[in-house]
Design a protein around this motif. Sequence first.
Motif, PDB file in Angstrom:
ATOM      1  N   GLN A 130      17.424  -6.270  -2.893  1.00 43.43           N
ATOM      2  CA  GLN A 130      18.830  -6.358  -3.279  1.00 43.43           C
ATOM      3  C   GLN A 130      19.574  -7.316  -2.352  1.00 43.43           C
ATOM      4  N   LYS A 131      20.563  -7.994  -2.896  1.00 52.27           N
ATOM      5  CA  LYS A 131      21.365  -8.900  -2.063  1.00 52.27           C
ATOM      6  C   LYS A 131      22.217  -8.094  -1.079  1.00 52.27           C
ATOM      7  N   MET A 132      22.172  -8.493   0.175  1.00 50.33           N
ATOM      8  CA  MET A 132      22.961  -7.804   1.196  1.00 50.33           C
ATOM      9  C   MET A 132      23.809  -8.840   1.914  1.00 50.33           C
ATOM     10  N   ASP A 133      25.103  -8.606   1.966  1.00 47.16           N
ATOM     11  CA  ASP A 133      25.959  -9.610   2.596  1.00 47.16           C
ATOM     12  C   ASP A 133      26.313  -9.267   4.037  1.00 47.16           C
ATOM     13  N   ASP A 134      26.433  -7.982   4.307  1.00 48.35           N
ATOM     14  CA  ASP A 134      26.877  -7.613   5.660  1.00 48.35           C
ATOM     15  C   ASP A 134      25.758  -7.847   6.674  1.00 48.35           C
ATOM     16  N   ALA A 135      26.138  -8.367   7.822  1.00 48.33           N
ATOM     17  CA  ALA A 135      25.164  -8.669   8.865  1.00 48.33           C
ATOM     18  C   ALA A 135      25.103  -7.505   9.848  1.00 48.33           C
ATOM     19  N   SER A 136      24.448  -6.422   9.450  1.00 45.88           N
ATOM     20  CA  SER A 136      24.333  -5.276  10.352  1.00 45.88           C
ATOM     21  C   SER A 136      22.961  -5.279  10.996  1.00 45.88           C
ATOM     22  N   GLY A 137      22.792  -4.429  11.992  1.00 42.04           N
ATOM     23  CA  GLY A 137      21.491  -4.322  12.651  1.00 42.04           C
ATOM     24  C   GLY A 137      21.293  -5.382  13.711  1.00 42.04           C
ATOM     25  N   VAL A 138      20.086  -5.355  14.300  1.00 43.80           N
ATOM     26  CA  VAL A 138      19.765  -6.264  15.395  1.00 43.80           C
ATOM     27  C   VAL A 138      19.030  -7.480  14.837  1.00 43.80           C
ATOM     28  N   ALA A 139      19.430  -8.658  15.280  1.00 40.09           N
ATOM     29  CA  ALA A 139      18.775  -9.876  14.803  1.00 40.09           C
ATOM     30  C   ALA A 139      17.450 -10.078  15.521  1.00 40.09           C
ATOM     31  N   PHE A 140      16.414 -10.422  14.770  1.00 35.93           N
ATOM     32  CA  PHE A 140      15.115 -10.736  15.353  1.00 35.93           C
ATOM     33  C   PHE A 140      14.776 -12.183  15.040  1.00 35.93           C
ATOM     34  N   GLY A 141      15.571 -13.059  15.624  1.00 34.78           N
ATOM     35  CA  GLY A 141      15.449 -14.486  15.317  1.00 34.78           C
ATOM     36  C   GLY A 141      14.107 -15.074  15.693  1.00 34.78           C
ATOM     37  N   TYR A 142      13.405 -14.433  16.639  1.00 38.32           N
ATOM     38  CA  TYR A 142      12.141 -15.028  17.049  1.00 38.32           C
ATOM     39  C   TYR A 142      11.012 -14.732  16.067  1.00 38.32           C
ATOM     40  N   ILE A 143      11.202 -13.749  15.219  1.00 38.35           N
ATOM     41  CA  ILE A 143      10.195 -13.498  14.180  1.00 38.35           C
ATOM     42  C   ILE A 143      10.506 -14.366  12.962  1.00 38.35           C
ATOM     43  N   HIS A 144      11.746 -14.328  12.535  1.00 40.29           N
ATOM     44  CA  HIS A 144      12.190 -15.218  11.460  1.00 40.29           C
ATOM     45  C   HIS A 144      13.671 -15.421  11.631  1.00 40.29           C
ATOM     46  N   LYS A 145      14.135 -16.636  11.363  1.00 36.39           N
ATOM     47  CA  LYS A 145      15.524 -16.957  11.715  1.00 36.39           C
ATOM     48  C   LYS A 145      16.550 -16.094  10.980  1.00 36.39           C
ATOM     49  N   ASP A 146      16.193 -15.550   9.847  1.00 36.13           N
ATOM     50  CA  ASP A 146      17.173 -14.782   9.086  1.00 36.13           C
ATOM     51  C   ASP A 146      16.890 -13.288   9.058  1.00 36.13           C
ATOM     52  N   LEU A 147      16.105 -12.815  10.014  1.00 38.13           N
ATOM     53  CA  LEU A 147      15.706 -11.406   9.941  1.00 38.13           C
ATOM     54  C   LEU A 147      16.628 -10.516  10.776  1.00 38.13           C
ATOM     55  N   ARG A 148      17.077  -9.436  10.169  1.00 37.27           N
ATOM     56  CA  ARG A 148      17.827  -8.414  10.911  1.00 37.27           C
ATOM     57  C   ARG A 148      17.241  -7.064  10.554  1.00 37.27           C
ATOM     58  N   LEU A 149      17.149  -6.185  11.554  1.00 40.03           N
ATOM     59  CA  LEU A 149      16.574  -4.870  11.298  1.00 40.03           C
ATOM     60  C   LEU A 149      17.565  -3.768  11.661  1.00 40.03           C
ATOM     61  N   ALA A 150      17.578  -2.723  10.855  1.00 33.05           N
ATOM     62  CA  ALA A 150      18.417  -1.570  11.159  1.00 33.05           C
ATOM     63  C   ALA A 150      17.768  -0.767  12.286  1.00 33.05           C
ATOM     64  N   ASN A 151      18.596   0.025  12.981  1.00 35.71           N
ATOM     65  CA  ASN A 151      18.090   0.750  14.148  1.00 35.71           C
ATOM     66  C   ASN A 151      16.982   1.735  13.795  1.00 35.71           C
ATOM     67  N   ASP A 152      17.117   2.394  12.650  1.00 35.25           N
ATOM     68  CA  ASP A 152      16.093   3.360  12.234  1.00 35.25           C
ATOM     69  C   ASP A 152      14.749   2.674  12.060  1.00 35.25           C
ATOM     70  N   GLU A 153      14.824   1.474  11.485  1.00 35.22           N
ATOM     71  CA  GLU A 153      13.599   0.737  11.212  1.00 35.22           C
ATOM     72  C   GLU A 153      12.943   0.301  12.517  1.00 35.22           C
ATOM     73  N   ILE A 154      13.756  -0.121  13.485  1.00 36.62           N
ATOM     74  CA  ILE A 154      13.215  -0.530  14.778  1.00 36.62           C
ATOM     75  C   ILE A 154      12.496   0.653  15.421  1.00 36.62           C
ATOM     76  N   ALA A 155      13.154   1.808  15.364  1.00 42.14           N
ATOM     77  CA  ALA A 155      12.548   3.007  15.943  1.00 42.14           C
ATOM     78  C   ALA A 155      11.223   3.329  15.252  1.00 42.14           C
ATOM     79  N   ARG A 156      11.211   3.191  13.942  1.00 41.46           N
ATOM     80  CA  ARG A 156      10.002   3.496  13.174  1.00 41.46           C
ATOM     81  C   ARG A 156       8.881   2.526  13.547  1.00 41.46           C
ATOM     82  N   LEU A 157       9.253   1.240  13.638  1.00 42.03           N
ATOM     83  CA  LEU A 157       8.254   0.225  13.966  1.00 42.03           C
ATOM     84  C   LEU A 157       7.682   0.445  15.370  1.00 42.03           C
ATOM     85  N   ARG A 158       8.571   0.800  16.306  1.00 38.33           N
ATOM     86  CA  ARG A 158       8.121   1.028  17.686  1.00 38.33           C
ATOM     87  C   ARG A 158       7.155   2.187  17.738  1.00 38.33           C
ATOM     88  N   ASP A 159       7.519   3.222  16.994  1.00 39.57           N
ATOM     89  CA  ASP A 159       6.698   4.418  16.995  1.00 39.57           C
ATOM     90  C   ASP A 159       5.305   4.112  16.456  1.00 39.57           C
TER      91      ASP A 159
END
Lengths: 380, 177
Positions: A130-159
């Motif tokens: 889905q199209k998302m306009d709001d720039a929420s979450g943490v930017a992970f520019g070093y993985i891809h220039k347009d990538l942002r992840l929500a905090n829950d997702e970061i926690a899940r990925l870390r785990d």
Amino acid sequence: MQRMLQLILDTIPNQSRDGITFHFLLSNNKMSLVTDSPVHSSSSDDFAAFLDTELDSNSDISPDQEEEDDYDTDNKRIKRCKVEVSESIEDPQGSTSHGDPEQSLEASVMKDVSCTHPGVMGGMCIQCGQKMDDASGVAFGYIHKDLRLANDEIARLRDRDLKSLLRIRKLCLVLDLDHTLLNSTRILDVTPEEEYLKNQTGSLQDVSKGSLFRLDFMHMLTKLRPFVHTFLKEANNLFEMYIYTMGERSYALEMAKLLDPGKVYFHSRVIAQDDCTQRHQKGLDVVLGQESAVLILDDTEHVWAKHKDNLILMERYHFFASSCRQFGYNSKSLSELKSDENESDGALATVLEVLKRIHSMFFDPELGDNLADRDVRQKG
Amino acid sequence: MFFHIVLERNMQLHPRHFGRDLREKLVSKLMKDVEGTCSGRHGFVVAITGIENVGKGLIRDGTGFVTFPVKYQCVVFRPFKGEILEAVVTMVNKMGFFAEAGPVQIFVSNHLIPDDMEFQSGDMPNYTTSDGSVKIQKDSEVRLKIIGTRVDATEIFCIGTIKDDFLGVISDPATAS
């Protein structure tokens, strides 16, 4: 949705409303709605069926002329905005009204799935598209220039990451570049006593040999710290390694090329200045590793204000005279003395021993099986 | 999806090209200018296949350049939501993987990779099933479904999924070579 249906209803004379079936006709980028059309696309069947049921249940509503006029002006405006993909609904009688069937269809589908939008890539949710306009979450520019992840997702990925790392008996290691793994100077700042170095530079084609490199396109002279190749090779067996520098991204990537010509150590895990979430601070928030399993190797303590416990402070590596002056040392630099740190018992060799010890303590079999509860910070 | 369509473009030509080869010059400049570019509406222009018509030139005041309206046929490529594409994997990380189908870059997040495939880090990061029979790594070819597209002036970016029937690896570089 209701509004749109009402709109369609309003344009159909009351007596002819019963028993009408709607189909979509897709042609030339235009989506039109016609009655009992022999041609229809299968993807719109659901919507047509949905319309049918809605029509039946609402058939006692009488058309309201005034309201229809309102909608018409409304919808003309909508249509003007959509220059690119114009969609229109035509009712069987030929009097035309416009709407956006695709959007409402999408909305109803979305409601069923209820995506949590774990991250946004290039303006689209990475899970539902889905199209998302709001720039929420943490930017992970070093993985891809347009990538942002929500905090829950970061926690899940870390785990998840921690589990897979522990399974292969590895921890995370964050490495600083300047004064830790190497020392760079601008070619402009090279002193006359250091001129001899310019003849000793290694070839950029084969960076595994030599430790001094001249990067003319960046106007830089870079000296790798003695032992760094062995250090990386051995540390790679024990750790998943990140580069984390306050330098610019282009510089960081060039240095990564020198340190890791085979691209086996770092992959896309090179974090530079513009990836930091706070100015003049390095944070583990952009590192996809659980803090309990991350070790940091850096020569500057104050940039890691929030993660002092993870930090192993390194002795600064000053090879070039300009680097010494920058930190206020007046003595001769290593380059001017034509000497260098010792390969076998220099700072990197020493710290590798420390890292190995921490690693073996962390994975000490006598501490039981529950690796996930352990924390490097207790030992580091 | 590929389309064969007719587009129009105003070409500016320097007066030094005027002569017998004017038309050829115009066509070669058109190819250079247009092929490989991307427009939001039509997608990528893959190749020009023919010239429909070259209109009357108009001399620009002051410069001497002449503008010709050129109608040309071309093949364009534009991905759509719901479309199935075959793509080559370019990068794998714990977030998911990136793949390319020609000029289009596609990201498949790990949410949209089947649950039985797990990320394995190492020299060659990959997603592998527990029995090791299926592996996605750099240079693997995958069949995926587009679930979202964003079309910019210069690039098209897509979100894809392989979590559906008949999607996933279609050729593995390890077994192929």
